[in-house]
Scaffold this active site. Structure first.
Site, PDB file in Angstrom:
ATOM      1  N   GLU A 148       0.660  -1.220   0.015  1.00  0.00           N
ATOM      2  CA  GLU A 148      -0.037  -0.037   0.098  1.00  0.00           C
ATOM      3  C   GLU A 148       0.801   1.222  -0.029  1.00  0.00           C
ATOM      4  O   GLU A 148       0.302   2.222  -0.092  1.00  0.00           O
ATOM      5  CB  GLU A 148      -1.147  -0.075   1.224  1.00  0.00           C
TER       6      GLU A 148
ATOM      7  N   LYS B 165       0.578 -11.980  23.613  1.00  0.00           N
ATOM      8  CA  LYS B 165       0.011 -11.436  24.855  1.00  0.00           C
ATOM      9  C   LYS B 165       0.112 -12.668  25.689  1.00  0.00           C
ATOM     10  O   LYS B 165      -0.729 -13.621  25.690  1.00  0.00           O
ATOM     11  CB  LYS B 165      -1.085 -10.585  24.736  1.00  0.00           C
TER      12      LYS B 165
ATOM     13  N   TRP C  15       3.452  -8.469  26.966  1.00  0.00           N
ATOM     14  CA  TRP C  15       3.668  -8.441  25.415  1.00  0.00           C
ATOM     15  C   TRP C  15       5.194  -8.860  25.101  1.00  0.00           C
ATOM     16  O   TRP C  15       5.998  -8.562  25.738  1.00  0.00           O
ATOM     17  CB  TRP C  15       3.366  -7.124  24.586  1.00  0.00           C
TER      18      TRP C  15
END
Length: 525
Positions: free
Chosen positions: A324, A416, A421
């Site tokens: 993109e 997680k 994390w």
């Protein structure tokens, strides 16, 4: 706010200069370099003449402004000529990802509305299956056959064909993203966007520290398919700079290294998998590949891999982008004496690129630049991509003190576990530091107690034989020093011959996650 003052007086015959792809072609008298492909050599004068001939021939063939012309080929002078001739005609170049499944290729051709198909003989069996179900009005095959349709087409064209001006916002190229879920998504890029990307990329790459960029005397060879995001925009850059360009055709390690040696290639770009292949072949044959700079993208560049590359004479540095973004929006660099890891960051934004980290979305990297795709062919997906007026990358990032971008993980890949994390990229990089590990991939799988738990997949390389125990111990030691979370120690480590890949060479973590879940279920049964 009060509106700024606009230009009020304009000369009656002033020329409004549209940013069209043809503006990137150099004057042939300004360069003595050549384009090498399929055993042939073209000076820039001959190359530009072929572009005029091709556009003229396609026009005579029935291709009109606004039509889509699809191309299925290996990296070649033909593809480079199509990069220019088709958009310069006002038509749209569709670069077809030939590594997709046949059904997916058919989907992309239908969605793009391609009316013309140019394809290599290698893809004739595929074309024979697909063409009856498509609205293709005309097709040309070329390559190994006795009658090369592409050259025959070129011969019918007018070398003096005149290109007309048109709106710089006209669509120049289209292709499809290659995710691991759902149908590929179609993206579009205008002439203006590609010209601006080329200018920004050239200004950056040509201003890199010595040994990390290019000058017009460097020799360029892509090792990223030309169907994939304009080969990262580099063919446009190399052409504008009048560089010698070498196109390797279908990727083969022996061919790539022979071209590197014989044509004195000094600048390339590829995904880490290809870099790994180059390193392995160089080691097996005791080759010194210096000088060779490689921009690495598609996946994170592990520090251990960059160090191995230096051992065979390759300077590897990260570039960052996505389908993109056209694609390159950041590029790494290092100063003399800096650790190799500095070049493994995503790097510094190109001119005209604005980056920000959205903490409300878990630290997601968002971008603004004048060449980002404005949306997909689907409205809902487009709105999500540009929510809040910034393009959302889906990557978690941090900005270092010097302004460089460092990718922490993909939003969909971060794990997680135990309320913390864990970055799959960080854990992969740590695992690859172990001697005897060629590649590592980490995924998270559901866990009733911890939410998720990391699982690693390892491809063994040269060196001492690594074991699950030795790798667990290495991670555990780093966790004790606080370098990584104690929750990052993988629940399981699987050894495999190869890692599954997407059509553009990225590790297919969706497939690995499914394998890990199945293995965990069988183990607990």
């Amino acid at each position: 706010m009060t509106q700024p003052r606009l230009l009020e007086t304009v000369a009656a015959e002033a020329y409004s200069y549209p940013l069209l792809i043809r503006r990137l072609l150099p004057k042939p008298e300004t360069t003595s370099q050549e384009i090498v492909s399929d055993g042939r050599r073209f000076g820039y004068a001959a190359f530009i003449e072929r572009i005029h001939r091709l556009a003229s021939a396609l026009s005579q063939f029935g291709v009109k402004a606004g039509d889509t012309v699809a191309v299925m080929d290996w990296d070649s002078h033909r593809y480079l000529e199509c990069y220019f001739a088709i958009p310069m005609l006002g038509a749209i170049l569709q670069t077809v990802n030939v590594r997709l499944a046949p059904a997916a290729i058919g989907f992309t051709l239908r969605q793009s509305g391609a009316s013309t198909l140019l394809y290599h003989d290698d893809f004739k069996p595929l074309a024979d299956v697909l063409l009856p179900g498509l609205q293709i009005e005309r097709s040309v095959t070329f390559g190994g056959s006795a009658a090369d349709g592409f050259e025959a087409l070129i011969e019918t064209g007018d070398p003096g064909y005149v290109f007309e001006d048109f709106d710089e916002n006209a669509i120049a190229t289209t292709f499809h993203t290659t995710g691991t879920t759902g149908d590929p998504k179609q993206v579009f890029f205008s002439h203006r966007q590609l010209v601006l990307h080329t200018l920004a990329a050239a200004a950056t790459i040509a201003n890199q520290p010595i040994g990390q960029g290019v000058t017009r005397n460097d020799v360029y060879m892509p090792i990223t398919p030309m169907f994939h995001v304009h080969a990262w925009g580099m063919p446009y850059v190399a052409t504008m700079l009048g560089m010698k360009q070498v196109y390797p055709g279908r990727y083969d390690p022996a061919t790539i290294l022979a071209l590197k040696r014989d044509e004195r290639v000094t600048y390339s770009h590829c995904v880490p998998t290809i870099l790994r292949m180059v390193i392995d072949v160089a080691r097996a044959n005791a080759l010194d590949l210096a000088p060779w700079t490689m921009m690495i993208g598609g996946s994170a560049l592990p520090e251990a891999l960059a160090e191995e590359a230096e051992g065979v004479g390759v300077i590897a540095l990260s570039g960052y982008g996505m389908s993109e973004t056209g694609p390159v929006v950041t590029l790494a660099r290092s100063k003399p004496g800096e650790a190799v890891g500095v070049r493994c960051r995503a790097g510094f934004p190109l001119p005209l690129v604005e980056v920000a980290v959205d903490q409300s979305r878990g630290g997601e990297l968002t971008i603004r630049a004048p060449w980002l795709t404005q949306g997909y062919s689907l409205q809902d997906a487009s709105d999500a991509l540009w929510e809040g007026g910034r393009l959302h990358t889906g990557d978690i990032a941090e900005l270092d003190a010097d302004g460089a971008v460092r990718i922490v993980d993909r939003l969909k890949d971060v794990i997680k576990t135990g309320g913390e994390w864990v970055s799959s990229l960080e854990l992969e990089s740590l695992l690859m530091e172990a001697a005897g590990v060629a590649e590592a991939a980490v995924v998270g799988i559901p866990d009733a107690r911890w939410g998720e738990r990391p699982v690693a997949f390892i491809v063994r390389g040269a060196g001492p034989a690594v074991t699950e125990g030795s790798l667990r111990h290495a991670v555990s030691e780093r966790a004790q020093t606080g370098a990584i979370s104690r929750y990052a120690i993988p629940d399981a480590i699987y050894f495999c011959e190869v890692l599954p890949r997407t059509s553009v060479g990225k590790v297919d973590k969706k497939a690995l996650r499914e394998t890990a879940i199945t293995s965990a279920s069988l183990a607990s049964a």
